[in-house]
Scaffold this active site. Sequence first.
Site, mmCIF file in Angstrom:
data_model
loop_
_atom_site.group_PDB
_atom_site.id
_atom_site.type_symbol
_atom_site.label_atom_id
_atom_site.label_comp_id
_atom_site.label_asym_id
_atom_site.label_seq_id
_atom_site.Cartn_x
_atom_site.Cartn_y
_atom_site.Cartn_z
ATOM 1 N N ASN A 67 0.856 -1.178 0.000
ATOM 2 C CA ASN A 67 0.000 0.000 0.000
ATOM 3 C C ASN A 67 0.898 1.236 0.000
ATOM 4 O OD1 ASN A 67 0.817 0.531 2.705
ATOM 5 N ND2 ASN A 67 -0.894 -0.663 3.521
ATOM 6 N N GLU B 16 3.454 1.418 2.925
ATOM 7 C CA GLU B 16 4.459 0.360 2.815
ATOM 8 C C GLU B 16 5.458 0.663 1.702
ATOM 9 O OE1 GLU B 16 1.636 -3.370 4.330
ATOM 10 O OE2 GLU B 16 1.759 -2.841 2.210
ATOM 11 N N ASP C 160 -5.576 -8.462 1.053
ATOM 12 C CA ASP C 160 -5.607 -9.912 0.840
ATOM 13 C C ASP C 160 -6.401 -10.259 -0.409
ATOM 14 O OD1 ASP C 160 -4.275 -10.044 3.251
ATOM 15 O OD2 ASP C 160 -6.042 -10.604 4.411
#
Length: 336
Positions: free
Chosen positions: A208, A211, A284
């Site tokens: 993301n 990150e 996920d």
Amino acid sequence: MTQNPEVLLNLVDHLRGRKVLIVGDVGLDEYVIGHVRRISPEAPVPVVEVASEDMRLGLSSNVAANVASLGGIPFLVGVVGNDSTGRVFSEQLKKNQCTPDHLIVDDDRPTTRKLRVMAGQHHVVRVDFEKKKFLSAKVEEKLFKKIAELIPQCDGVILEDYAKGVLSERTVREVVSLARKHNKIVTLDPNRTSPASMYKGVDYITPNTDEALALSELGLDDLRSPSETFHEVGHHLLEKLQAKGVIITRGKDGMSAFTPSGPREGQHIPTFARAVYDVTGAGDTVIATLTLALTSGLSLEESCLLSNYAAGVVVAKIGCVSASPGEIKDFIKEHR
């Protein structure tokens, strides 16, 4: 960019039947849901009157559940404790069309469990039962043996790093080496606390925004334009990891995909979320959809589009949940 809804609708069915190996930290998500009508007389905290309880798969096991929900066949490799939570976790896997047969039991650690207390759609508190530590040499060898056994049977591999200790630099190197030997795609969902060098050699990475900035270690400030920042970060990670693609998920702003041969500014994929109630587990869903699509022969562009539609479905729900092909198709039709 391929935006033809009819084409995308047909692509959804390409995901079925693909076999994906998922390696990473696993755990159980527990939800206690109720209403708050008063403050406790014992301390200045809300009193939640419980209306319902629920248990769901969390961490890497939610990725496996997403793969199964999308029509794929997940092979989940993770580590659980020799405890009651581990046994409940195995039963939850079965309920979600995932086999617990490839889990490794470690007597020295508990099965990760995250308890969320919620008042309606609002989180009141989260309680984590876990032990963050790298695997012992003995358990790690069992992990490698299981991975080596399963990789030849799968179409692709997902590495999920939740920084609980299952993924180490050695584990990543082992998986990348075996995947290259058997010509399998490796995708990775990183953790911002792990160094980018640990992930060198994976094919695709899906950080993301936070990150990506942390992994780049570029120390970029907020004075730059957002597009300039993403261009620099995306290409820096491509070079650093020697990856085929860096896909930065950007919440309400969609995704930015970067490839070595693609345009400097990357490809922007818009978001399709109709409403956002809970982003838990959206990453996920993205990596599960992306990996199934890539192993099915779809282009990175097509894979990212389907991933964004799938994410749009799950963020409209509460907690770690998955999207079915039917839900994705309905969602695509809404945006025709």
